[in-house]
Design an enzyme around this catalytic site. Sequence first.
Site, PDB file in Angstrom:
ATOM      1  N   LEU A 168       0.891  -1.114  -0.364  1.00 33.18           N
ATOM      2  CA  LEU A 168      -0.248  -0.129   0.028  1.00 33.18           C
ATOM      3  C   LEU A 168       0.563   1.175   0.015  1.00 33.18           C
ATOM      4  O   LEU A 168       1.734   1.619  -0.088  1.00 33.18           O
ATOM      5  CB  LEU A 168      -1.169  -0.015   1.211  1.00 33.18           C
ATOM      6  CG  LEU A 168      -2.069  -1.357   1.388  1.00 33.18           C
ATOM      7  CD1 LEU A 168      -2.169  -1.773   2.690  1.00 33.18           C
ATOM      8  CD2 LEU A 168      -2.707  -1.412   0.622  1.00 33.18           C
ATOM      9  N   GLU A 169       0.087   1.928  -0.338  1.00 36.79           N
ATOM     10  CA  GLU A 169       0.708   3.197  -0.163  1.00 36.79           C
ATOM     11  C   GLU A 169       1.429   3.923   1.612  1.00 36.79           C
ATOM     12  O   GLU A 169       0.353   5.223   1.892  1.00 36.79           O
ATOM     13  CB  GLU A 169       0.360   4.488  -0.885  1.00 36.79           C
ATOM     14  CG  GLU A 169       0.980   4.298  -2.448  1.00 36.79           C
ATOM     15  CD  GLU A 169       1.644   4.483  -2.701  1.00 36.79           C
ATOM     16  OE1 GLU A 169       3.013   4.965  -2.690  1.00 36.79           O
ATOM     17  OE2 GLU A 169       2.397   3.427  -3.489  1.00 36.79           O
ATOM     18  N   CYS A 170       1.765   3.675   1.927  1.00 34.16           N
ATOM     19  CA  CYS A 170       2.201   3.030   3.704  1.00 34.16           C
ATOM     20  C   CYS A 170       3.272   3.781   4.930  1.00 34.16           C
ATOM     21  O   CYS A 170       4.455   3.229   3.122  1.00 34.16           O
ATOM     22  CB  CYS A 170       1.666   2.220   4.217  1.00 34.16           C
ATOM     23  SG  CYS A 170       2.085   0.989   4.109  1.00 34.16           S
ATOM     24  N   LYS A 171       3.362   3.856   4.940  1.00 33.23           N
ATOM     25  CA  LYS A 171       4.993   4.373   6.089  1.00 33.23           C
ATOM     26  C   LYS A 171       5.914   2.966   5.326  1.00 33.23           C
ATOM     27  O   LYS A 171       7.530   3.164   4.771  1.00 33.23           O
ATOM     28  CB  LYS A 171       4.934   4.140   7.226  1.00 33.23           C
ATOM     29  CG  LYS A 171       5.989   5.598   7.791  1.00 33.23           C
ATOM     30  CD  LYS A 171       5.734   6.155   9.258  1.00 33.23           C
ATOM     31  CE  LYS A 171       6.618   6.792   9.703  1.00 33.23           C
ATOM     32  NZ  LYS A 171       6.709   7.561  10.911  1.00 33.23           N
TER      33      LYS A 171
END
Length: 136
Positions: free
Chosen positions: A8-11
């Site tokens: 995902l577009e996560c940290k």
Amino acid sequence: MTLTIYGLECKSTKKARQWLKKHEIPFVDRNIIKEPLTVNELQEILRRTVDGTDGIIATRSKIYKELNLDVEELSLQELLEILHEQPRLLKSPIIVDEKRLLIGYHEDEIRQFLPRSTRKSQWMNWRLNNFNLAEG
């Protein structure tokens, strides 16, 4: 050897990408929202996990709580279809190559993707530095 990051577009996914780039490890990046994992891909990942579904499902995620899933009540096929349809239920990133699997970003564990020669060289440097510190 092809290394793939499913994420995902996560940290955590961003950290994993940065780490791989810093260490010049080529990888294929796949956004699982835009291109969800297939049921077959999910089966392959599960086959390689130690913790089974517990290892890949993000039980603290908003979507998990909203869906109020009881994983124990679902058949494996039902669960895989839900994971395919709801990729936000997966922990991120999932990093794989032909031999290895890592779920999430863990600075110590991601080192497994370094070439063996690099790991050995770094270990020898660490050992030499620590030996010199002990004598000095």
